[in-house]
Design a protein around this motif. Structure first.
Motif, PDB file in Angstrom:
ATOM      1  N   GLU A 160       0.802  -1.205   0.028  1.00 48.60           N
ATOM      2  CA  GLU A 160       0.058  -0.008   0.018  1.00 48.60           C
ATOM      3  C   GLU A 160       0.629   1.147  -0.107  1.00 48.60           C
ATOM      4  N   LEU A 161       2.001   1.132   0.582  1.00 49.13           N
ATOM      5  CA  LEU A 161       3.019   2.302   0.634  1.00 49.13           C
ATOM      6  C   LEU A 161       3.490   2.494  -0.743  1.00 49.13           C
ATOM      7  N   ILE A 162       3.703   1.348  -1.379  1.00 43.40           N
ATOM      8  CA  ILE A 162       4.373   1.738  -2.544  1.00 43.40           C
ATOM      9  C   ILE A 162       3.331   2.220  -3.475  1.00 43.40           C
ATOM     10  N   THR A 163       2.011   1.686  -3.354  1.00 40.13           N
ATOM     11  CA  THR A 163       0.940   2.359  -4.419  1.00 40.13           C
ATOM     12  C   THR A 163       0.850   3.565  -4.111  1.00 40.13           C
ATOM     13  N   ARG A 164       1.128   4.210  -2.918  1.00 39.10           N
ATOM     14  CA  ARG A 164       0.696   5.615  -2.588  1.00 39.10           C
ATOM     15  C   ARG A 164       1.961   6.282  -3.496  1.00 39.10           C
ATOM     16  N   GLN A 165       3.000   5.813  -3.393  1.00 41.32           N
ATOM     17  CA  GLN A 165       4.249   6.435  -4.064  1.00 41.32           C
ATOM     18  C   GLN A 165       4.058   6.577  -5.274  1.00 41.32           C
ATOM     19  N   ALA A 166       3.614   5.493  -6.073  1.00 38.79           N
ATOM     20  CA  ALA A 166       3.224   5.420  -7.302  1.00 38.79           C
ATOM     21  C   ALA A 166       2.213   6.491  -7.792  1.00 38.79           C
ATOM     22  N   GLU A 167       1.145   6.512  -6.937  1.00 38.85           N
ATOM     23  CA  GLU A 167       0.176   7.560  -7.217  1.00 38.85           C
ATOM     24  C   GLU A 167       0.727   8.881  -7.231  1.00 38.85           C
ATOM     25  N   HIS A 168       1.594   9.254  -6.171  1.00 41.49           N
ATOM     26  CA  HIS A 168       2.340  10.348  -6.265  1.00 41.49           C
ATOM     27  C   HIS A 168       3.323  10.737  -7.551  1.00 41.49           C
ATOM     28  N   LEU A 169       4.071   9.594  -7.886  1.00 38.51           N
ATOM     29  CA  LEU A 169       4.714   9.903  -8.881  1.00 38.51           C
ATOM     30  C   LEU A 169       3.891  10.109 -10.182  1.00 38.51           C
ATOM     31  N   HIS A 170       2.672   9.494 -10.314  1.00 44.75           N
ATOM     32  CA  HIS A 170       1.756   9.619 -11.455  1.00 44.75           C
ATOM     33  C   HIS A 170       1.310  11.281 -11.254  1.00 44.75           C
ATOM     34  N   SER A 171       0.980  11.623 -10.295  1.00 48.42           N
ATOM     35  CA  SER A 171       0.530  12.928 -10.144  1.00 48.42           C
ATOM     36  C   SER A 171       1.832  13.995 -10.651  1.00 48.42           C
ATOM     37  N   LEU A 172       2.785  13.764 -10.208  1.00 46.65           N
ATOM     38  CA  LEU A 172       3.974  14.741 -10.572  1.00 46.65           C
ATOM     39  C   LEU A 172       4.020  14.627 -12.062  1.00 46.65           C
ATOM     40  N   ILE A 173       4.039  13.313 -12.718  1.00 50.44           N
ATOM     41  CA  ILE A 173       3.918  13.417 -14.222  1.00 50.44           C
ATOM     42  C   ILE A 173       2.991  14.171 -14.867  1.00 50.44           C
ATOM     43  N   ASP A 174       1.866  13.854 -14.388  1.00 50.50           N
ATOM     44  CA  ASP A 174       0.607  14.548 -14.985  1.00 50.50           C
ATOM     45  C   ASP A 174       0.808  16.021 -14.929  1.00 50.50           C
ATOM     46  N   ASN A 175       1.453  16.381 -13.806  1.00 49.06           N
ATOM     47  CA  ASN A 175       1.644  17.888 -13.780  1.00 49.06           C
ATOM     48  C   ASN A 175       2.411  18.493 -14.731  1.00 49.06           C
ATOM     49  N   VAL A 176       3.610  17.709 -14.911  1.00 54.30           N
ATOM     50  CA  VAL A 176       4.815  17.990 -15.848  1.00 54.30           C
ATOM     51  C   VAL A 176       4.052  18.254 -17.211  1.00 54.30           C
ATOM     52  N   LEU A 177       3.098  17.233 -17.551  1.00 47.32           N
ATOM     53  CA  LEU A 177       2.451  17.292 -19.038  1.00 47.32           C
ATOM     54  C   LEU A 177       1.735  18.489 -18.933  1.00 47.32           C
ATOM     55  N   ASP A 178       1.088  18.799 -17.987  1.00 48.11           N
ATOM     56  CA  ASP A 178      -0.051  19.887 -18.083  1.00 48.11           C
ATOM     57  C   ASP A 178       0.907  21.210 -18.113  1.00 48.11           C
ATOM     58  N   VAL A 179       2.132  21.422 -17.579  1.00 49.27           N
ATOM     59  CA  VAL A 179       2.728  22.446 -17.818  1.00 49.27           C
ATOM     60  C   VAL A 179       3.145  22.599 -19.236  1.00 49.27           C
ATOM     61  N   ALA A 180       3.848  21.436 -19.745  1.00 50.96           N
ATOM     62  CA  ALA A 180       4.002  21.211 -21.174  1.00 50.96           C
ATOM     63  C   ALA A 180       2.984  21.782 -21.914  1.00 50.96           C
ATOM     64  N   ARG A 181       1.801  21.451 -21.797  1.00 50.08           N
ATOM     65  CA  ARG A 181       0.555  21.904 -22.659  1.00 50.08           C
ATOM     66  C   ARG A 181       0.482  23.320 -22.363  1.00 50.08           C
ATOM     67  N   LEU A 182       0.384  23.737 -21.307  1.00 51.00           N
ATOM     68  CA  LEU A 182       0.304  25.312 -20.959  1.00 51.00           C
ATOM     69  C   LEU A 182       1.251  26.156 -21.657  1.00 51.00           C
ATOM     70  N   ASP A 183       2.540  25.720 -21.697  1.00 45.54           N
ATOM     71  CA  ASP A 183       3.594  26.215 -22.454  1.00 45.54           C
ATOM     72  C   ASP A 183       3.169  26.500 -23.915  1.00 45.54           C
ATOM     73  N   ILE A 184       2.764  25.449 -24.653  1.00 44.27           N
ATOM     74  CA  ILE A 184       2.630  25.309 -25.870  1.00 44.27           C
ATOM     75  C   ILE A 184       1.151  25.985 -26.158  1.00 44.27           C
TER      76      ILE A 184
END
Lengths: 121, 291
Positions: free
Chosen positions: B106-130
């Motif tokens: 469950e700990l690993i799952t939460r970390q994976a969720e966190h990683l997922h949201s960080l990646i989504d944020n990067v993708l959204d910043v990239a979208r905002l940029d273009i």
């Protein structure tokens, strides 16, 4: 007889994982690692459903979907797009090419199963 | 007669002088024109250089954004089997798990969720940029459920830091047409920040109420390190990090708030920060219009 599902996916670990979930549920899973082999296997194996990735080497998933729909042998097989491309326009493009549904990666394997079962009915 | 020839001679002389002056003038004009032409040519060259520089910068900018977008797609690819297998193992379908194994997974799952949201944020910043729109899928949504569900997933983290995370729903909150995943991210970002910037034993409250507009107002309040007045706006700048030893220890990449603000804006609402000053807690508030 077990329902047969074709997984068109170029990332081997993801393909294996999807196959494992499906096999646990009593389905038969066939894997194709790119668009061309996906089309071949769709015609030769006559699966009951196809899980199709969009980003594929060679011809991409959208093109595969169009060709599946153009072939009388495969035109009625339900197709579910599975891809990290979650932008609105990609979903629309997939459905426009005749896909029946769409699941965004990373997905909950049980949600994927739900969608698969929904379209097998 | 005599006077006439003299007059004529004078006239000729004057004429000759005049034409000499004229020639001088013309030479001057020509020289000046040549100078100006030189300047014009130099300016043209400069302009061409500038245009090339701008074009180069635009190319670099586009490459940077495309790179960011490509990288976040690549990062999400291995996340699919990671999260998938985790869910499979946790379901017990791959064999029985002991309680310790279950907890670790469950700990690993939460970390994976966190990683997922960080990646989504990067993708959204990239979208905002273009200037590419961030896709929004609106559906009928209960704000109460949204808050309860998000708070529930973050209570474990709060507990680890001995923080109280409570939810207060004031009055009747209408359902809204909204994107569940995006709003969950906004809430998770705000609650996550509150968890980061509130010392042990602190309190975090998520409050929802109906305000004039009408709009649903959601507030995430904490009694943590607070914000100086001049930083209330800055925290929404891309990649902004509060410059203190506290932030370095809590991590983050400074994209949660700018993205959250954009996601709220896409719902027609507003997100802002309030604080009574450093050490006196902060309130992050957003509104969602009821249509």
């Amino acid at each position: 007889m077990a329902k047969k599902i074709l997984i068109v996916e170029d990332y081997p670990v993801t393909a294996k994982m999807i196959a494992e979930i499906l096999e646990m549920e009593g389905f038969e899973a066939v894997i194709a690692p790119d668009g061309n082999s996906g089309l071949q296997k769709a015609a030769a194996e006559k699966p009951d459903l196809i899980l199709l990735d969009i980003r594929l080497p060679g011809i991409d998933g959208l093109e595969v979907c169009s060709q599946l729909r153009a072939n009388p042998k495969t035109k009625d097989i339900p197709v579910i797009m599975v891809s990290v491309k979650t932008a609105d326009e990609d979903v629309k493009a997939g459905l426009k090419r005749g896909a029946n549904d769409y699941v965004a990666k990373p997905f909950d394997p049980f949600k994927l199963l739900e969608v698969v079962k929904k379209h097998l009915k | 007669m005599n006077s006439r020839t003299e007059l004529e001679k004078k006239l000729e002389k004057t004429n000759a002088k005049l034409s000499a002056k004229n020639q001088q003038l013309e030479a001057k004009v020509a020289a000046r024109t040549a100078d100006l032409e030189k300047v014009r040519k130099a300016n043209l060259l400069l302009m061409k250089d500038l245009k090339e520089d701008i074009a180069k910068m635009q190319v670099v900018d586009r490459m940077k954004t495309e790179f960011l977008s490509m990288v976040s797609h690549e990062l999400r690819t291995p996340l699919t089997p990671i999260k998938g297998y985790l869910a499979l193992i946790l379901s017990g379908k791959m064999g029985k798990l002991g309680p310790q194994q279950h907890q670790a997974l469950e700990l690993i799952t939460r970390q994976a969720e966190h990683l997922h949201s960080l990646i989504d944020n990067v993708l959204d910043v990239a979208r905002l940029d273009i200037g590419k729109p961030i896709p929004v899928f609106k559906q009928l949504l209960s704000i109460e459920t949204l808050i309860e569900e998000t708070a529930a997933t973050m209570r474990i983290q709060a507990g680890e830091k001995k923080l109280t995370l409570s939810v207060a729903i004031e009055g009747q909150i209408p359902t809204l047409m909204a994107d569940e995943i995006k709003l969950k991210r906004v809430l998770a970002n705000l609650i996550g920040n509150a968890l980061k910037f509130t010392p042990e034993g602190g309190e975090i409250t998520v409050r929802a109420s109906l305000v004039e507009g009408p709009a649903v107002q959601i507030e995430v309040a904490d009694n943590g390190i607070g914000l100086a007045k001049e930083n209330l706006g800055k925290v929404f700048d891309k990649f902004y990090q509060v410059d203190s030893s506290a932030t370095r220890s809590v991590g983050g990449i400074g994209m949660g708030l700018p993205i959250s603000r954009e996601l709220v804006r896409l719902h027609g609402g507003r997100l802002w920060a309030e604080s009574d000053g450093p050490g006196r807690g902060s309130r992050f508030i957003f509104t969602l219009p009821v249509v």
